[in-house]
Write a protein that holds these residues in place. Structure first.
Motif, PDB file in Angstrom:
ATOM      1  N   SER A  44       0.834  -1.212   0.000  1.00 37.32           N
ATOM      2  CA  SER A  44       0.000   0.000   0.000  1.00 37.32           C
ATOM      3  C   SER A  44       0.866   1.258   0.000  1.00 37.32           C
ATOM      4  O   SER A  44       0.519   2.261  -0.630  1.00 37.32           O
ATOM      5  CB  SER A  44      -0.930   0.023   1.212  1.00 37.32           C
ATOM      6  OG  SER A  44      -1.852  -1.039   1.155  1.00 37.32           O
ATOM      7  N   GLN A  86      -7.963   0.589  -0.058  1.00 38.80           N
ATOM      8  CA  GLN A  86      -8.114  -0.727   0.551  1.00 38.80           C
ATOM      9  C   GLN A  86      -9.491  -0.827   1.210  1.00 38.80           C
ATOM     10  O   GLN A  86      -9.998  -1.902   1.419  1.00 38.80           O
ATOM     11  CB  GLN A  86      -6.971  -0.971   1.538  1.00 38.80           C
ATOM     12  CG  GLN A  86      -6.706  -2.440   1.821  1.00 38.80           C
ATOM     13  CD  GLN A  86      -5.366  -2.675   2.518  1.00 38.80           C
ATOM     14  OE1 GLN A  86      -4.531  -1.784   2.628  1.00 38.80           O
ATOM     15  NE2 GLN A  86      -5.163  -3.882   3.002  1.00 38.80           N
ATOM     16  N   ASP A 175      -5.964  -1.668  -4.713  1.00 40.35           N
ATOM     17  CA  ASP A 175      -5.369  -2.168  -3.464  1.00 40.35           C
ATOM     18  C   ASP A 175      -6.293  -3.214  -2.843  1.00 40.35           C
ATOM     19  O   ASP A 175      -7.309  -2.873  -2.251  1.00 40.35           O
ATOM     20  CB  ASP A 175      -5.141  -1.005  -2.488  1.00 40.35           C
ATOM     21  CG  ASP A 175      -4.199  -1.396  -1.351  1.00 40.35           C
ATOM     22  OD1 ASP A 175      -3.908  -2.597  -1.188  1.00 40.35           O
ATOM     23  OD2 ASP A 175      -3.745  -0.487  -0.626  1.00 40.35           O
ATOM     24  N   GLU A 176      -5.940  -4.458  -2.998  1.00 39.88           N
ATOM     25  CA  GLU A 176      -6.689  -5.597  -2.457  1.00 39.88           C
ATOM     26  C   GLU A 176      -8.188  -5.537  -2.780  1.00 39.88           C
ATOM     27  O   GLU A 176      -9.028  -5.573  -1.880  1.00 39.88           O
ATOM     28  CB  GLU A 176      -6.466  -5.720  -0.942  1.00 39.88           C
ATOM     29  CG  GLU A 176      -4.997  -5.883  -0.605  1.00 39.88           C
ATOM     30  CD  GLU A 176      -4.748  -6.605   0.711  1.00 39.88           C
ATOM     31  OE1 GLU A 176      -5.645  -7.338   1.172  1.00 39.88           O
ATOM     32  OE2 GLU A 176      -3.648  -6.439   1.246  1.00 39.88           O
TER      33      GLU A 176
HETATM   34 MG   LIG Z   1      -1.891  -2.743   2.290  1.00 38.70          MG
END
Ligand SMILES: [Mg+2]
Ligand SMILES: Nc1ncnc2c1ncn2[C@@H]1O[C@H](COP(=O)(O)OP(=O)(O)OP(=O)(O)O)[C@@H](O)[C@H]1O
Length: 254
Positions: A44, A86, A175-176
């Protein structure tokens, strides 16, 4: 394929902690580049450096040949680099479609300005049409007029993606995106990500879940303790000893 994003010697220190260490990689036009690594590996942080949210300690990042490191986040977005976070960040009290339009304004400026500058109805209508198309693309067509607060978690994630696409990126950072989704939602998300790449938009995809990422990515960069420990085709990375150590070691510790 030429490099769209070039990252060289990227380093970020938080006090005594080196979150990202001398990182080199590139993303090519239309490519899905996966970034994996255990918790705290610096994934991140790397995104935050590229998107301008964090100031780098050292390094160089070029997008379409131009240096972007040190630019404000909105300027980087204006160059064509859009991101999701995220965690979902919808604008409550607004319908889905308007949330997507906000993504276009993030990149192209506020509606009020367009009106003041005489840019206009036609432009606004074009954006609205495109936002509607994106809402369809991510599978939220039936919910276009629904208030965002009525969306499920998984639908909220799809909205974030539509919103980022509304900025008409050349590169999108995820991000994820699969975190917290059901298996069916993950499968749908994988199709959407493939569809994005098919539109010649490059994708930089952070993902904890290798089962999700490896079939999807064209290439994979593996981070551990802020440094790159492997870089290659998904099949190469899967069996790389350093990756298995970092990954299985970290999972065993959980
Ligand atoms: Mg992360
Ligand atoms: N704003 C910050 N201030 C201080 N330390 C930070 C900050 N952001 C991240 N870190 C630290 O930097 C390291 C890398 O964090 P980062 O969030 O980039 O990891 P990650 O690979 O995204 O992990 P995860 O898989 O848990 O999301 C961690 O040790 C983290 O605690």
């Amino acid at each position: 394929m030429s490099a769209l994003l070039e990252v060289r010697g990227l380093t970020k220190r938080f006090g005594g902690l080196t979150a990202v260490h001398d990182l080199d990689f590139e993303v090519r036009e239309g490519e899905i580049l996966g970034v994996i690594g255990p918790n705290g590996a610096g994934k991140s942080t790397t995104f935050n450096l590229i998107a301008g949210t964090y100031a780098a300690t050292a390094g160089d990042v070029r997008f379409a040949g131009e240096p972007i490191l040190g630019l404000a986040p909105h300027r980087i977005a204006a160059r064509g680099v859009m991101r999701t976070f995220q965690h979902n960040r919808p604008f409550a009290g607004m319908p889905v479609i308007d949330n997507v339009l906000v993504g276009a304004h993030t990149r192209f400026g506020a509606t009020l300005w367009s009106v003041v500058l005489g840019r206009s109805r036609a432009e606004e209508a074009r954006r609205r049409e495109r936002a509607a198309e994106l809402v369809q693309f991510v599978g939220l067509g039936e919910l276009a007029r629904a208030d965002v607060t009525t969306l499920s978690f998984g639908q909220g994630r799809l909205l974030e993606i539509a919103r980022a696409l509304a900025g008409e990126p050349r590169l999108i950072l995820f991000d994820e995106p699969a975190a917290g989704l059901t298996a069916a939602e993950c499968a749908r998300l994988a199709e959407i990500i493939r569809g994005i790449a098919a539109r010649s938009i490059a994708v930089l995809l952070i993902e904890h879940d290798m089962h999700f990422l490896l079939p999807l990515a064209h290439r994979v960069v593996v981070l551990n303790f802020g440094a790159k420990i492997a870089d290659g085709l998904p099949a190469e990375v899967r069996t790389h000893p350093a990756v298995m150590d970092a990954y299985l070691g970290s999972h065993a510790a959980h």
